[in-house]
Design an enzyme around this catalytic site. Structure first.
Site, short mmCIF file in Angstrom:
data_model
loop_
_atom_site.label_atom_id
_atom_site.label_comp_id
_atom_site.label_asym_id
_atom_site.label_seq_id
_atom_site.Cartn_x
_atom_site.Cartn_y
_atom_site.Cartn_z
N LYS A 245 0.84 -1.21 0.00
CA LYS A 245 0.00 0.00 0.00
C LYS A 245 0.88 1.25 0.00
O LYS A 245 0.70 2.14 -0.81
CB LYS A 245 -0.92 -0.03 1.22
N GLU A 251 10.57 -4.71 4.49
CA GLU A 251 10.62 -6.14 4.12
C GLU A 251 10.30 -6.32 2.63
O GLU A 251 11.01 -7.00 1.90
CB GLU A 251 9.59 -6.95 4.93
N GLY A 305 -4.78 -1.83 5.03
CA GLY A 305 -4.02 -2.99 4.52
C GLY A 305 -4.70 -4.31 4.82
O GLY A 305 -4.83 -5.18 3.94
N ARG A 306 -5.19 -4.49 6.04
CA ARG A 306 -5.80 -5.78 6.42
C ARG A 306 -7.21 -5.93 5.88
O ARG A 306 -7.85 -6.95 6.13
CB ARG A 306 -5.75 -5.93 7.94
N GLU A 391 -4.72 -6.51 14.82
CA GLU A 391 -4.18 -5.21 14.42
C GLU A 391 -5.29 -4.15 14.47
O GLU A 391 -5.01 -2.96 14.60
CB GLU A 391 -3.57 -5.29 13.01
N HIS A 422 -4.96 -33.12 17.73
CA HIS A 422 -3.83 -33.93 18.21
C HIS A 422 -2.70 -33.05 18.73
O HIS A 422 -1.57 -33.49 18.84
CB HIS A 422 -3.36 -34.86 17.08
N LYS A 532 9.35 -0.85 14.29
CA LYS A 532 9.91 -0.51 12.96
C LYS A 532 10.98 0.56 13.11
O LYS A 532 12.06 0.47 12.52
CB LYS A 532 8.81 0.06 12.05
#
Ligand code: F6P
Length: 566
Positions: A245, A251, A305-306, A391, A422, A532
């Site tokens: 965005k 990253e 973003g999410r 978030e 399990h 960050k």
């Protein structure tokens, strides 16, 4: 005088000035009849003593409500319980009967929704208002799935034509990639909302994918991520989608630079135009990075973003499943949007599920929630929801900038069934902590192995039953199952693109409703900034000149150790 408190920032002052100082010039925005005033803030409640009666349920009231009976009794006393507490939204059949609640609790929760201003804030989101108050902008992901020809106004502009212009550009590009056999591998480089949505949906819609084109998703700055993908790629047949965005995320830019160098080393600079496209809101940074903005697919600052898998961020998914299936995906979202916008709260699935979550968190003090898809294809859904929910609502300051006095967003976790059975279900059944669970399952399998599917679904139904009802064993306490563990079962016929869109929209709106009740801004994420910033400071300290030792002694020692051994 009847006073109803709804929600909103900064209204406590308005109430005080109107009630106490008698300031009649104030813009009391909602007057319902001569004897009812609707104010917009919980905090104003304390000012009302002696002036009127507040008809409201607050979060504090929840912990005082009488606890409902054990689910065994609730079911024994009411043969119609499952039917009464099963609600449908589009293709989703949601059975919430195995939550230890009764009509008194439900009535209080519905009252809480009314008095917290859930309707007002929902309508504000659908009206394109600046519900993201701290960033002063709209959170209008619902506009991304509005049908062509409809209208959605943000800041005086109808955004639907822009949304469909981008969708058409994406469709033309996807059709080209799908028709031409040059590209066989699409690599999406992004992180957070620019990765989790398309990666989750690509896996979820496995049976709908193009047979020749596979997608990979690189997100982690750990070079192992891109290394593994490049090692498995042929430059001539690989298309990179750099999805960010902001186009400023370290990253993503680091991975994109590595991929670009890899491509240029193999095919030369000219190949970038055919092998790199960008998805972003920031054309300038895309150009600076070296991707022609003609090869960029845009979106807008009013898409968080999410909340962006249904924007151009979904380009890799559209290439994989094709534009028609992508439109079905969007139509699924829109069906739930319409349900959320119009259904009465007592039949409104996102509202009901949000209220259950508030009851768990604030009435009963449960800290976490497990999301358990009985679908291997939905394996990444819990991870997707972690960002969506945590978030958004992992906040401790309200819309007025005050510290909240109650718990907000839960810790979300989960794994697909039956694998989780399990691993951690022991704790779900017999641990000292209660973990409310959402089970998700599908009536029809997307593979030919019916025996597997019957087994899978038998396990889902069995777990839901065992958690709710348990099994008494007084002779051997270690084999006793208390039961009464809350769980909700979401069933749909098939995991189609439309149903996946419906599921995502359902959880988006749950987050919105809960954020409203908790009084937080669900649409910013300042909590990720400090880490960050410090990483940016530390990065140059790991190499070059000795570091200035201006951190705490622990961090200084870690940096020094790394420097001397790297
Ligand atoms: O982790 C913080 C965050 O800002 C998320 O909200 C976002 O989805 C992610 O980083 C990626 O951001 P971008 O799409 O701008 O690269």
């Amino acid at each position: 005088l009847r006073v109803v408190l709804v929600t909103g920032a900064g209204k406590a002052d308005v109430v005080r000035r109107w009630l106490i100082d008698g300031d009649s010039s104030l813009p009391i925005s909602r007057v319902a009849g001569d004897d009812t005033i609707v104010f917009l803030d919980h905090a104003a409640a304390s000012l009302l003593d002696g002036y009127g009666q507040a008809t409201m349920t607050t979060l504090d009231d929840l912990s005082d409500l009488p606890r409902p009976a054990h689910l065994r009794e609730l079911f024994a006393d009411d043969p119609g319980r499952a039917e009464r507490y099963t609600t449908t939204a589009a293709d989703l059949r949601v059975d919430w009967s195995k939550n230890p609640i009764d009509d008194t609790v439900i009535a209080s929760l519905l009252s809480l929704a009314e008095t917290s201003g859930v309707a007002v804030r929902r309508d504000a989101m659908f009206a394109g208002e600046h519900v993201n108050v701290f960033e002063d902008r709209a959170a209008a992901h619902v506009a991304l799935r509005m049908p062509k020809g409809s209208t959605f106004m943000i800041d005086g502009v109808d955004v639907v034509p822009d949304v469909h212009e981008v969708l058409e550009k994406m469709a033309a590009f996807s059709d080209r990639v799908r028709a031409d056999d040059t590209i066989t591998h699409v690599v999406n480089i992004g992180i957070g909302g620019s990765d989790l949505g398309p990666a989750m949906a690509y896996q979820a819609l496995r049976p709908f994918r193009h047979e020749r084109i596979r997608c990979s998703f690189v997100s982690n700055v750990d070079g192992a991520d891109i290394d593994a993908v490049l090692a498995d790629s042929d430059p001539a047949s690989t298309l990179f989608i750099v999805a960010s965005k902001t186009f400023g995320t370290i990253e993503t830019l680091t991975n994109a630079r590595t991929a670009r160098t890899w491509l240029v080393d193999a095919l030369g600079e000219a190949a970038v135009a055919d092998h790199f496209v960008a998805v972003s809101t920031n054309a300038e940074r895309v150009a600076d990075f070296g991707i022609d903005t003609a090869n960029m697919f845009g979106f807008w600052d009013w898409v968080g973003g999410r909340y962006s898998v249904d924007s151009a961020i979904g380009l890799s998914l559209m290439i994989a499943i094709g534009p028609d299936a992508f439109h079905d995906f969007l139509a699924g979202f829109h069906q739930i949007d319409e349900h959320f916008r119009t259904a009465p709260f007592a039949e409104n699935v996102p509202v009901l599920m949000a209220l259950l979550g508030v009851w768990w968190a604030n009435g009963l003090g449960y800290d976490t929630k497990a999301v358990l898809p009985y679908s291997n294809d939905l394996a990444r859904f819990p991870a997707y929801l972690q960002q969506l929910d945590m978030e958004s609502n992992g906040k401790s300051v309200d819309l007025d900038g005050r510290r909240v006095q109650h718990h907000t967003g839960p810790i979300i976790w989960g794994e697909p069934g039956t694998n989780g059975q399990h691993a951690f279900y022991q704790l779900l059944h017999q641990g000292t902590r209660v973990v409310p669970c959402d089970f998700i399952g599908f009536v029809k399998a997307e593979h030919p192995y019916q025996e597997h599917h019957d087994l899978l679904m038998a396990n889902l139904f069995a777990q839901s039953e065992a958690l709710a009802f348990g099994r008494t064993n007084d002779a051997e306490p270690h084999r006793n199952f208390e039961g009464n563990r809350p769980n909700t079962v979401i069933l749909a016929e098939r995991l189609t693109p439309s149903v996946l869109g419906q599921l995502i929209a359902l959880y988006e709106h749950i987050v919105h409703v809960q954020g409203t009740i908790w009084g937080v801004n669900s649409y910013d994420q300042w909590g990720v900034e400090l880490g960050k910033e410090l990483a940016n400071q530390i990065t140059p300290e790991l190499v070059g000149e000795p570091s200035p030792d201006d951190h705490d002694s622990s961090t200084n020692a870690l940096i020094a150790h790394y420097r001397s051994h790297r």
